[in-house]
Motif scaffolding. Structure first.
Motif, PDB file in Angstrom:
ATOM      1  N   UNK A  47     -32.466  73.479  21.009  1.00  0.00           N
ATOM      2  CA  UNK A  47     -33.522  74.230  20.855  1.00  0.00           C
ATOM      3  C   UNK A  47     -34.391  73.720  19.257  1.00  0.00           C
ATOM      4  N   UNK A  48     -33.405  73.625  18.584  1.00  0.00           N
ATOM      5  CA  UNK A  48     -33.396  73.331  16.920  1.00  0.00           C
ATOM      6  C   UNK A  48     -34.301  71.757  16.971  1.00  0.00           C
ATOM      7  N   UNK A  49     -34.303  71.151  17.556  1.00  0.00           N
ATOM      8  CA  UNK A  49     -35.158  69.721  17.094  1.00  0.00           C
ATOM      9  C   UNK A  49     -35.881  70.586  17.728  1.00  0.00           C
ATOM     10  N   UNK A  50     -36.799  70.854  18.824  1.00  0.00           N
ATOM     11  CA  UNK A  50     -37.813  71.082  19.542  1.00  0.00           C
ATOM     12  C   UNK A  50     -38.371  72.588  19.254  1.00  0.00           C
ATOM     13  N   UNK A  51     -38.049  73.521  18.237  1.00  0.00           N
ATOM     14  CA  UNK A  51     -38.619  73.510  16.889  1.00  0.00           C
ATOM     15  C   UNK A  51     -38.966  73.271  15.307  1.00  0.00           C
ATOM     16  N   UNK A  52     -38.137  71.958  15.244  1.00  0.00           N
ATOM     17  CA  UNK A  52     -37.933  70.969  14.520  1.00  0.00           C
ATOM     18  C   UNK A  52     -39.828  70.563  15.035  1.00  0.00           C
ATOM     19  N   UNK A  53     -39.885  69.932  16.012  1.00  0.00           N
ATOM     20  CA  UNK A  53     -41.351  69.016  16.478  1.00  0.00           C
ATOM     21  C   UNK A  53     -42.017  70.350  16.401  1.00  0.00           C
ATOM     22  N   UNK A  54     -42.168  71.166  17.133  1.00  0.00           N
ATOM     23  CA  UNK A  54     -43.013  72.246  17.220  1.00  0.00           C
ATOM     24  C   UNK A  54     -44.161  72.285  15.449  1.00  0.00           C
ATOM     25  N   UNK A  55     -42.727  72.749  14.616  1.00  0.00           N
ATOM     26  CA  UNK A  55     -43.270  72.772  13.324  1.00  0.00           C
ATOM     27  C   UNK A  55     -43.874  71.473  13.215  1.00  0.00           C
ATOM     28  N   UNK A  73     -42.766  68.959  23.400  1.00  0.00           N
ATOM     29  CA  UNK A  73     -41.909  70.206  22.775  1.00  0.00           C
ATOM     30  C   UNK A  73     -42.177  71.031  24.150  1.00  0.00           C
ATOM     31  N   UNK A  74     -42.884  70.798  25.216  1.00  0.00           N
ATOM     32  CA  UNK A  74     -43.192  71.286  26.711  1.00  0.00           C
ATOM     33  C   UNK A  74     -42.407  72.456  27.235  1.00  0.00           C
ATOM     34  N   UNK A  75     -41.188  71.877  26.717  1.00  0.00           N
ATOM     35  CA  UNK A  75     -40.138  72.004  27.427  1.00  0.00           C
ATOM     36  C   UNK A  75     -39.362  73.628  26.696  1.00  0.00           C
ATOM     37  N   UNK A  76     -40.045  73.676  25.195  1.00  0.00           N
ATOM     38  CA  UNK A  76     -39.880  74.850  24.497  1.00  0.00           C
ATOM     39  C   UNK A  76     -41.826  75.537  23.909  1.00  0.00           C
ATOM     40  N   UNK A  77     -41.642  76.471  24.311  1.00  0.00           N
ATOM     41  CA  UNK A  77     -42.848  77.258  24.082  1.00  0.00           C
ATOM     42  C   UNK A  77     -42.667  77.825  22.907  1.00  0.00           C
ATOM     43  N   UNK A  78     -44.186  77.380  21.928  1.00  0.00           N
ATOM     44  CA  UNK A  78     -43.271  78.214  21.040  1.00  0.00           C
ATOM     45  C   UNK A  78     -44.801  79.080  20.293  1.00  0.00           C
ATOM     46  N   UNK A  79     -44.862  79.958  19.055  1.00  0.00           N
ATOM     47  CA  UNK A  79     -45.725  80.565  18.429  1.00  0.00           C
ATOM     48  C   UNK A  79     -46.564  79.586  17.461  1.00  0.00           C
ATOM     49  N   UNK A  80     -47.709  79.322  17.290  1.00  0.00           N
ATOM     50  CA  UNK A  80     -47.824  78.813  16.856  1.00  0.00           C
ATOM     51  C   UNK A  80     -48.006  78.879  14.602  1.00  0.00           C
ATOM     52  N   UNK A  81     -46.980  79.311  14.490  1.00  0.00           N
ATOM     53  CA  UNK A  81     -47.036  80.137  13.239  1.00  0.00           C
ATOM     54  C   UNK A  81     -45.786  79.890  12.533  1.00  0.00           C
ATOM     55  N   UNK A  82     -46.469  79.088  11.651  1.00  0.00           N
ATOM     56  CA  UNK A  82     -44.980  77.670  11.149  1.00  0.00           C
ATOM     57  C   UNK A  82     -44.231  78.796  10.464  1.00  0.00           C
TER      58      UNK A  82
END
Length: 344
Positions: free
Chosen positions: A294-302, A314-323
């Motif tokens: 989960x941390x890896x996916x969030x770091x990629x999203x950032x 990061x398609x497996x872990x939808x995330x907000x666009x707010x850094x």
């Protein structure tokens, strides 16, 4: 009424135990090698965190310099602080007369620059969960046999470094355990969540001078880690730079033009991606492996939000666009991981 009596009795018992500790831990005249006798451990049952507040110290603020942080001069022999990460920081230490630098952080120090400035580096990495017998032996031998003054540091200079500096205060300056604990907590701000560090200073049997003299420790200037631990050492530094950028609304600071949010976010994502597939991670419990994914996916999203995408999807872990929101999630994950695995 019974509750008040119980509380009063507990306080009296603690004060009696602390008084006994103060008596038996006072340093003697020295051992056969001319070294101060290290104070005996506090009596069994004395809580290290309570003992750290049983002696009220005069207030002391750490020194802050452009290149050195959390600097505490504990005695003519021992100075504690944060990592001297630049040549300017090492030059400042040399000007203060430091002769030996002891790093207990995982990062390999710049021993070559230190040597050019007339200082010797000794690298003894320790963990947040406490100091092992072998590490205590290495620290005691270093403090007893190399030249003072010593500068002792970890990364930020708040937790592991102060605990190692406390070892120096015990074996070199001959202070008692309560004083050492009080300095860690009241001056240097060592967090109470690192109970193992406090327990070491309160209760560990420190090696006698004869024992440390016979030890084969050769004062290495560098201890190289590989794998998961090496990744975490670098991750902590990238994280600090991202936190600094976040405070500036992700704008590049003209004073630090090399710290770019896109590059730092990409580095963080790559580091967590490496950690997520490391061999060591397979040895951890399933909840730790899931947290790392989960941390890896969030770091990629950032990295994607800050404009440095190109890694894993990061398609497996939808995330907000707010850094900032992503950073908050990453921080929460780090705290959970540290509490369950690093600090115990």
């Amino acid at each position: 009424m019974r509750r008040h009596l119980s509380t009063a009795l507990s306080l009296v018992l603690f004060l009696i135990a602390w008084g006994v500790a103060a008596c038996i831990s006072a340093p003697g005249p020295g051992d056969d090698a001319g070294q101060p006798l290290a104070a005996r451990p506090l009596p069994a049952g004395v809580n290290a965190l309570e003992a750290s507040l049983s002696l009220e110290l005069a207030e002391m603020e750490g020194e802050e310099h452009p290149s050195l942080h959390n600097l505490f001069t504990l005695s003519p022999n021992i100075i504690s602080g944060g990592e001297p990460a630049t040549s300017a920081a090492l030059e400042a230490l040399a000007l203060r007369g430091v002769k030996t630098i002891v790093s207990v952080d995982g990062k390999v120090p710049d021993s070559a620059t230190a040597a050019q400035l007339g200082m010797r580096y000794v690298h003894i990495p320790i963990q947040y969960k406490g100091i092992t017998e072998d590490e205590l032996l290495a620290l005691a031998k270093t403090f007893r046999e190399l030249e003072a003054p010593f500068f002792v540091h970890c990364f930020h200079g708040r937790h592991r470094g102060p605990a190692a500096a406390a070892v120096g205060r015990l074996v070199l300056d001959g202070i008692d355990r309560t004083q050492a604990l009080a300095e860690m907590r009241q001056w240097m701000g060592t967090s109470t969540k690192y109970a193992g560090l406090y327990a070491t200073i309160a209760s560990a049997q420190l090696p006698a001078a004869a024992e440390s003299a016979a030890a084969g420790f050769a004062f290495p200037a560098a201890h190289h880690f590989a794998g998961f631990r090496a990744i975490m050492v670098e991750t902590s530094r990238v994280w600090d730079r991202l936190a600094l950028l976040s405070k500036g609304d992700w704008r590049i600071d003209p004073a630090h033009p090399d710290i770019d949010p896109r590059n730092e976010a990409r580095q963080l994502a790559d580091l967590y991606a490496s950690a997520a597939v490391s061999d060591e991670l397979a040895l951890y419990p399933a909840n730790m492996r899931q947290l790392m994914e989960e941390t890896r996916a969030d770091a990629e999203a950032l990295a994607l939000v800050l404009g440095s995408g190109g890694g894993a999807s990061t398609t497996e872990r939808p995330t907000t666009k707010s850094p900032v929101a992503i950073m908050d999630r990453l921080k929460a994950a780090c705290v959970a991981c540290h509490k369950s695995h690093r600090n115990r």
